[in-house]
Design an enzyme around this catalytic site. Structure first.
Site, PDB file in Angstrom:
ATOM      1  N   GLY A  92     -12.533  11.812  -8.875  1.00  0.00           N
ATOM      2  CA  GLY A  92     -13.261  11.993  -7.610  1.00  0.00           C
ATOM      3  C   GLY A  92     -14.699  11.529  -7.720  1.00  0.00           C
ATOM      4  O   GLY A  92     -15.234  10.886  -6.813  1.00  0.00           O
ATOM      5  N   ARG A 143     -12.004  14.237 -22.323  1.00  0.00           N
ATOM      6  CA  ARG A 143     -13.280  14.726 -21.788  1.00  0.00           C
ATOM      7  C   ARG A 143     -14.098  15.469 -22.842  1.00  0.00           C
ATOM      8  O   ARG A 143     -15.319  15.488 -22.781  1.00  0.00           O
ATOM      9  CB  ARG A 143     -13.027  15.638 -20.590  1.00  0.00           C
ATOM     10  N   LYS A 145      -3.354   6.705  -0.587  1.00  0.00           N
ATOM     11  CA  LYS A 145      -3.802   6.777   0.806  1.00  0.00           C
ATOM     12  C   LYS A 145      -5.005   5.894   1.122  1.00  0.00           C
ATOM     13  O   LYS A 145      -5.982   5.875   0.386  1.00  0.00           O
ATOM     14  CB  LYS A 145      -4.163   8.229   1.144  1.00  0.00           C
ATOM     15  N   GLY A 201      -9.073   8.986 -13.099  1.00  0.00           N
ATOM     16  CA  GLY A 201      -7.802   9.368 -12.500  1.00  0.00           C
ATOM     17  C   GLY A 201      -6.649   8.531 -13.015  1.00  0.00           C
ATOM     18  O   GLY A 201      -6.578   8.206 -14.202  1.00  0.00           O
TER      19      GLY A 201
HETATM   20  P1  AMP Z   1      -4.553   7.908  -5.551  1.00  0.00           P
HETATM   21  O1  AMP Z   1      -4.749   9.333  -5.988  1.00  0.00           O
HETATM   22  O2  AMP Z   1      -4.873   7.661  -4.134  1.00  0.00           O
HETATM   23  O3  AMP Z   1      -5.207   6.934  -6.507  1.00  0.00           O
HETATM   24  O4  AMP Z   1      -2.992   7.648  -5.640  1.00  0.00           O
HETATM   25  C1  AMP Z   1      -2.250   7.707  -6.815  1.00  0.00           C
HETATM   26  C2  AMP Z   1      -0.812   7.803  -6.433  1.00  0.00           C
HETATM   27  O5  AMP Z   1      -0.451   6.686  -5.665  1.00  0.00           O
HETATM   28  C3  AMP Z   1       0.144   7.847  -7.613  1.00  0.00           C
HETATM   29  O6  AMP Z   1       0.746   9.119  -7.664  1.00  0.00           O
HETATM   30  C4  AMP Z   1       1.174   6.771  -7.270  1.00  0.00           C
HETATM   31  O7  AMP Z   1       2.508   7.183  -7.462  1.00  0.00           O
HETATM   32  C5  AMP Z   1       0.929   6.544  -5.794  1.00  0.00           C
HETATM   33  N1  AMP Z   1       1.423   5.231  -5.356  1.00  0.00           N
HETATM   34  C6  AMP Z   1       1.118   4.045  -5.858  1.00  0.00           C
HETATM   35  N2  AMP Z   1       1.839   3.071  -5.256  1.00  0.00           N
HETATM   36  C7  AMP Z   1       2.628   3.679  -4.344  1.00  0.00           C
HETATM   37  C8  AMP Z   1       3.613   3.228  -3.426  1.00  0.00           C
HETATM   38  N3  AMP Z   1       3.925   1.943  -3.325  1.00  0.00           N
HETATM   39  N4  AMP Z   1       4.223   4.140  -2.667  1.00  0.00           N
HETATM   40  C9  AMP Z   1       3.906   5.448  -2.771  1.00  0.00           C
HETATM   41  N5  AMP Z   1       2.993   5.922  -3.614  1.00  0.00           N
HETATM   42  C10 AMP Z   1       2.359   5.067  -4.400  1.00  0.00           C
END
Ligand code: AMP
Length: 399
Positions: free
Chosen positions: A379, A38, A201, A356
């Protein structure tokens, strides 16, 4: 097209220019800067101003200080000032307060081409309240305001939004580039336009799915969020991540998307969660999505899915990717994420990686040079993909 003034539209020569940067960087335990991406991303704007003899006053936040004496040390921008001095090749002093007599004095001593960094703006609680009086004090330091803090522009704080009401203002080079790629390019993408979403999520990506669904030719869903979609199709997902509250939403998306949507056809499952017991002690298997065993958990996309997803990217005009394909923090389960990074790198398409985890993954895996644009904001990039406008940009001077 961006309808706001850019740094190049403004007369900055010899002026005092307040630049909001996002130096909220990861640090080592001892405070040293761990990841300077950054800081490096802000250099073009700083260098441009120095070249024109401007007096550059940088303002940033770091973390979420609560006001304790320990926080005053822990969240000080001192290590950032040192890193920036090293990268710029000139001494950048840290001003101990961002407003008040110390800031006034430091600025009054500046010569053309000088750069100073004001101490963490969040040491004042008025910052996150977007307090107008605080914003006007910040503004009083300068004659021109530049917002180059892409990672923070989705928040209406005093230094990102409030201050813009008091000064002639515009976007810096980083902000301009981010808005062009994540805004304008998505408004008129070269087709076929493919979006790849992963991560944990579904609920945090609903806005993105809603905005992209009608715009894309293909929507690929992997990572943890895919399991709620598989469940919505009536499949058994064992102990895989389930976002139960989003099940109805996923059913609706599946119906609206028709054959635009691509979900995993096979996955790597493990007999436990690597965050609980580490990845080494886990047994793993590749199974079809129709045969996920009851006590097992999906941790990555499988080999057949890697091929299907990679094929969908070949010949694309524009590819946008946000979110890892598996629990990529463990190398064993980063295979799918790595494969997607490689597929993007080889696609020949305009490739845009949201900030991210996916941006970190592309960087760590060494594909950064072969991606058209890697966003510096997690974000913030998601909010642009949702089609939202940034308060920190809306407040800037119109073209
Ligand atoms: P996000 O912040 O929503 O982009 O999520 C990122 C996170 O999703 C990372 O910490 C990954 O470990 C998690 N992730 C990716 N695939 C899976 C999975 N199959 N089961 C659980 N967590 C996951």
């Amino acid at each position: 097209m961006l309808n706001k003034k850019t740094i190049q539209d403004l007369d900055v020569a010899g002026k005092r220019v307040l630049v909001r940067v996002d130096f909220n960087v990861p640090q080592h335990e001892d405070g040293r800067v761990k990841d300077d991406r950054r800081i490096r991303a802000a250099l073009p704007t700083i260098q441009y101003l120095r070249d024109r003899g401007a007096r550059t006053i940088l303002v940033s936040h770091l973390g979420r200080p609560k006001g304790s004496p320990e926080d005053a040390v822990k969240y000080s921008l001192r290590p950032v000032a040192e890193k920036l001095s090293e990268l710029l090749g000139v001494m950048v002093p840290l001003v101990p307060d961002c407003i008040g007599p110390q800031a006034d004095a430091a600025v009054s001593l500046m010569k053309p081409g000088d750069v100073v960094l004001l101490e963490n703006v969040r040491f004042h609680p008025e910052e996150t309240k977007n307090d107008p009086e605080f914003a006007s004090k910040l503004a009083s330091l300068a004659e021109v305001y530049i917002n180059d803090a892409f990672g923070t522009a989705h928040r209406a704080n005093a230094s990102t939004e409030g201050v813009a009401h008091y000064l002639v203002s515009g976007v810096g080079f980083l902000m301009q580039k981010e808005l062009e790629y994540l805004g304008s390019v998505l408004a008129e993408p070269k087709r076929p336009f493919v979006a790849i979403l992963g991560g944990a999520k579904v609920s945090s990506k609903i806005g993105v799915v809603n905005n992209l669904l009608d715009k894309v030719d293909r929507l690929i869903i992997g990572g943890g969020m895919a399991y709620t979609f598989l469940k919505a199709q009536g499949k058994e997902i064992g102990k895989s991540l389930l976002d139960a509250e989003s099940l109805d939403y996923c059913r609706d998306v599946l119906q609206r998307a028709g054959d635009k949507i691509l979900l995993p056809v096979d996955v790597v499952v493990a007999d436990g969660n690597p965050f609980d017991k580490g990845a080494d002690g886990l047994a793993t298997r590749v199974v079809s999505v129709d045969e996920i065993p009851a006590d097992w958990e999906g941790v990555d996309i499988g080999p057949a899915t890697r091929e299907v997803f990679a094929k969908a990217v070949v010949g694309a005009g524009t590819v946008v990717w946000n979110g890892p394909m598996g629990i990529f923090e463990f190398p064993q389960f980063a295979v799918g994420t790595r494969a997607m990074a490689e597929a993007l790198a080889q696609s020949g398409a305009t490739t845009i990686v949201g900030g991210g985890d996916s941006a970190a993954a592309v960087d760590e895996l060494g594909y950064a040079d072969r991606i058209t644009h890697i966003s510096t904001g997690g974000g913030a990039s998601l909010e642009l993909l949702e089609g939202k406008e940034f308060p920190g940009v809306v407040a800037l001077t119109d073209k």
